[in-house]
Motif scaffolding. Structure first.
Motif, PDB file in Angstrom:
ATOM      1  N   PHE A  84     -61.559  18.218 -88.685  1.00 22.55           N
ATOM      2  CA  PHE A  84     -60.220  18.386 -88.106  1.00 22.55           C
ATOM      3  C   PHE A  84     -60.370  18.924 -86.690  1.00 22.55           C
ATOM      4  O   PHE A  84     -61.452  19.389 -86.298  1.00 22.55           O
ATOM      5  N   GLY A  85     -59.274  18.896 -85.938  1.00 22.22           N
ATOM      6  CA  GLY A  85     -59.323  19.355 -84.556  1.00 22.22           C
ATOM      7  C   GLY A  85     -58.853  20.790 -84.398  1.00 22.22           C
ATOM      8  O   GLY A  85     -58.470  21.458 -85.370  1.00 22.22           O
ATOM      9  N   ASP A  86     -58.876  21.258 -83.168  1.00 22.45           N
ATOM     10  CA  ASP A  86     -58.412  22.619 -82.871  1.00 22.45           C
ATOM     11  C   ASP A  86     -56.933  22.775 -83.218  1.00 22.45           C
ATOM     12  O   ASP A  86     -56.484  23.855 -83.603  1.00 22.45           O
ATOM     13  N   GLY A  87     -56.173  21.668 -83.111  1.00 21.54           N
ATOM     14  CA  GLY A  87     -54.739  21.736 -83.401  1.00 21.54           C
ATOM     15  C   GLY A  87     -54.444  22.063 -84.859  1.00 21.54           C
ATOM     16  O   GLY A  87     -53.379  22.594 -85.178  1.00 21.54           O
ATOM     17  N   ALA A  88     -55.396  21.762 -85.754  1.00 21.70           N
ATOM     18  CA  ALA A  88     -55.168  21.994 -87.185  1.00 21.70           C
ATOM     19  C   ALA A  88     -55.020  23.481 -87.506  1.00 21.70           C
ATOM     20  O   ALA A  88     -54.392  23.846 -88.499  1.00 21.70           O
ATOM     21  N   CYS A 121     -64.646  21.982 -87.537  1.00 19.78           N
ATOM     22  CA  CYS A 121     -63.571  21.952 -86.541  1.00 19.78           C
ATOM     23  C   CYS A 121     -64.103  21.346 -85.250  1.00 19.78           C
ATOM     24  O   CYS A 121     -65.008  21.898 -84.633  1.00 19.78           O
ATOM     25  N   GLU A 122     -63.544  20.213 -84.858  1.00 21.90           N
ATOM     26  CA  GLU A 122     -63.952  19.579 -83.594  1.00 21.90           C
ATOM     27  C   GLU A 122     -63.023  20.110 -82.518  1.00 21.90           C
ATOM     28  O   GLU A 122     -61.928  19.585 -82.317  1.00 21.90           O
ATOM     29  N   ASN A 123     -63.472  21.173 -81.890  1.00 24.84           N
ATOM     30  CA  ASN A 123     -62.637  21.795 -80.855  1.00 24.84           C
ATOM     31  C   ASN A 123     -62.869  21.054 -79.532  1.00 24.84           C
ATOM     32  O   ASN A 123     -63.844  21.305 -78.826  1.00 24.84           O
ATOM     33  N   ASN A 124     -61.942  20.130 -79.245  1.00 25.63           N
ATOM     34  CA  ASN A 124     -62.072  19.353 -77.996  1.00 25.63           C
ATOM     35  C   ASN A 124     -61.128  19.885 -76.915  1.00 25.63           C
ATOM     36  O   ASN A 124     -60.891  19.226 -75.909  1.00 25.63           O
ATOM     37  N   GLY A 125     -60.595  21.078 -77.156  1.00 25.36           N
ATOM     38  CA  GLY A 125     -59.838  21.774 -76.102  1.00 25.36           C
ATOM     39  C   GLY A 125     -58.387  21.366 -75.964  1.00 25.36           C
ATOM     40  O   GLY A 125     -57.645  22.000 -75.204  1.00 25.36           O
ATOM     41  N   TYR A 126     -57.963  20.352 -76.681  1.00 24.12           N
ATOM     42  CA  TYR A 126     -56.575  19.876 -76.572  1.00 24.12           C
ATOM     43  C   TYR A 126     -56.031  19.477 -77.936  1.00 24.12           C
ATOM     44  O   TYR A 126     -56.757  18.929 -78.767  1.00 24.12           O
ATOM     45  N   ALA A 127     -54.745  19.737 -78.127  1.00 24.52           N
ATOM     46  CA  ALA A 127     -54.001  19.154 -79.241  1.00 24.52           C
ATOM     47  C   ALA A 127     -52.949  18.267 -78.574  1.00 24.52           C
ATOM     48  O   ALA A 127     -52.044  18.771 -77.892  1.00 24.52           O
ATOM     49  N   GLU A 128     -53.110  16.975 -78.742  1.00 26.14           N
ATOM     50  CA  GLU A 128     -52.354  16.005 -77.943  1.00 26.14           C
ATOM     51  C   GLU A 128     -52.534  16.329 -76.469  1.00 26.14           C
ATOM     52  O   GLU A 128     -53.631  16.215 -75.937  1.00 26.14           O
TER      53      GLU A 128
HETATM   54 MG    MG Z   1     -58.121  18.816 -80.298  1.00 31.73          MG
END
Ligand code: MG
Ligand code: TPP
Length: 324
Positions: free
Chosen positions: A145-149, A173-180
């Protein structure tokens, strides 16, 4: 980090990353040409996470991913032609062309689901981990899941129960620095998402998500812990998506300098250098580039096969609809 893997294993990891990159670049091209439709989220730049993590799972272990899930399906062993057929709405796709990008399921290889519901896969993975214990099986469930989760209720409830009941769950957690289009700093005050796990008593660590070996090391420890019956582990992998949130997103919310910084840390180019240093490309580096060529050829063939598959018949529109 020190390389302890055999040369053939290193090449295999590189091949899997290239397969995903080539697949998603082909998907992007087909989308631009209108051969694939619907909302599409690509994970180009994040391949090191899916490949590094799933490499440490056994074939029977189960993967539950989110809306950016092509990489996880392929890393778990999904057939690229069947996956592409699904994205192109063909009856030969994994879900008979009815699911598309965000509803892929390839249970034959243990890829249980993608989902368009942010964090919706985490309680599902929790349930699989519980079923593993109740059924006296030794399988591990992994949720990506992403950081937004981290801002959803299901995330927190699942972490709490997984910890309380000591379930064999690995949370990546794939923290790619953005949620949308929202940067992390605008959606939480917490900088390290491992903090969320620690409050529930879950061992957690942050790794460089663009280093496939570092991801593998961290997730491998979590898988071993889960297999020993010692409960869940949380791995935060710091990474970046090199494309927009969705195909067509102009991504005006980020600076070009940020993008070029992360391009310089491309997980595939970085790892290819590690493989070259190990001598796995042969003495004179003769096999450098082969993984990319093979991946592109395989994806070209898969695309031809996928697009030759039939579209559903209009008369079948209610097929698979189970309403009374
Ligand atoms: Mg993200
Ligand atoms: C429950 C829910 N809320 C909101 C959305 C809309 N939405 C789609 S993707 C997304 C952001 C997800 O960000 P993240 O979890 O960091 O994943 P990334 O897109 O960065 O891979 C949101 C809010 C959704 N799909 N589901």
């Amino acid at each position: 980090m020190a390389v302890t893997r055999q040369p053939a294993e290193l090449v295999s990891l590189l091949e899997r990353m290239w397969l995903i990159r080539a697949f998603e670049e082909k998907v992007s091209e087909l989308y631009a040409r209108g051969r694939i439709r619907g909302l599409l989220h690509l994970g180009i730049g994040q391949e090191g996470v899916a490949v590094g993590a799933i490499d440490r799972l056994a074939p029977d272990d189960l993967v539950f991913a989110g809306h950016r899930a092509h990489a996880h399906a392929l890393a778990k062993g999904a057939d690229p032609a069947k996956l592409l057929a699904e994205l192109a709405g063909r009856t030969t796709g994994y879900c008979a062309g009815r699911g598309g990008s965000m509803h892929i399921s390839a249970p034959d290889v243990g890829f249980m689901t993608a989902t368009g519901v942010v964090a919706g896969n985490i309680p599902l993975a929790l349930g699989a981990a519980y079923a593993s214990v109740v059924g006296n099986r030794s399988l591990v469930a992994a949720a990506f899941f992403g950081d937004g989760a981290g801002q959803t209720g299901g995330f927190h409830e699942s972490l709490n129960i997984a910890s309380l009941w000591g379930l064999p769950l690995v949370l990546v957690c794939e923290n790619n620095g953005y949620a949308e289009f929202t940067p992390l700093s605008a959606h939480t005050k917490i900088e390290r998402l491992t903090e969320y796990a620690k409050v529930y008593g879950i061992p957690a660590l942050t790794v460089d998500g663009n280093d496939v070996l570092a991801v593998g090391q961290a997730v491998g420890e979590g898988v071993d812990r889960a297999r020993r019956g010692e409960g869940p582990t949380f791995v935060e992998a710091l990474t970046y998506r090199l494309r927009g949130h969705y195909e067509g997103d102009p991504a005006k919310y980020r600076e070009l300098a940020e993008l070029s910084d992360w391009k310089a840390r491309d997980p595939i180019a970085r790892f290819a250098a590690v493989v070259a240093d190990s001598g796995a490309f042969g003495e004179d580096g003769a096999n450098d580039g082969v993984a990319e060529q093979q991946a592109r050829a395989r994806v070209d063939t898969a695309a031809d096969e996928a697009l030759a598959g039939p579209l559903p018949e209009p008369a079948d529109i209610t097929r698979y609809v189970y309403a009374d």
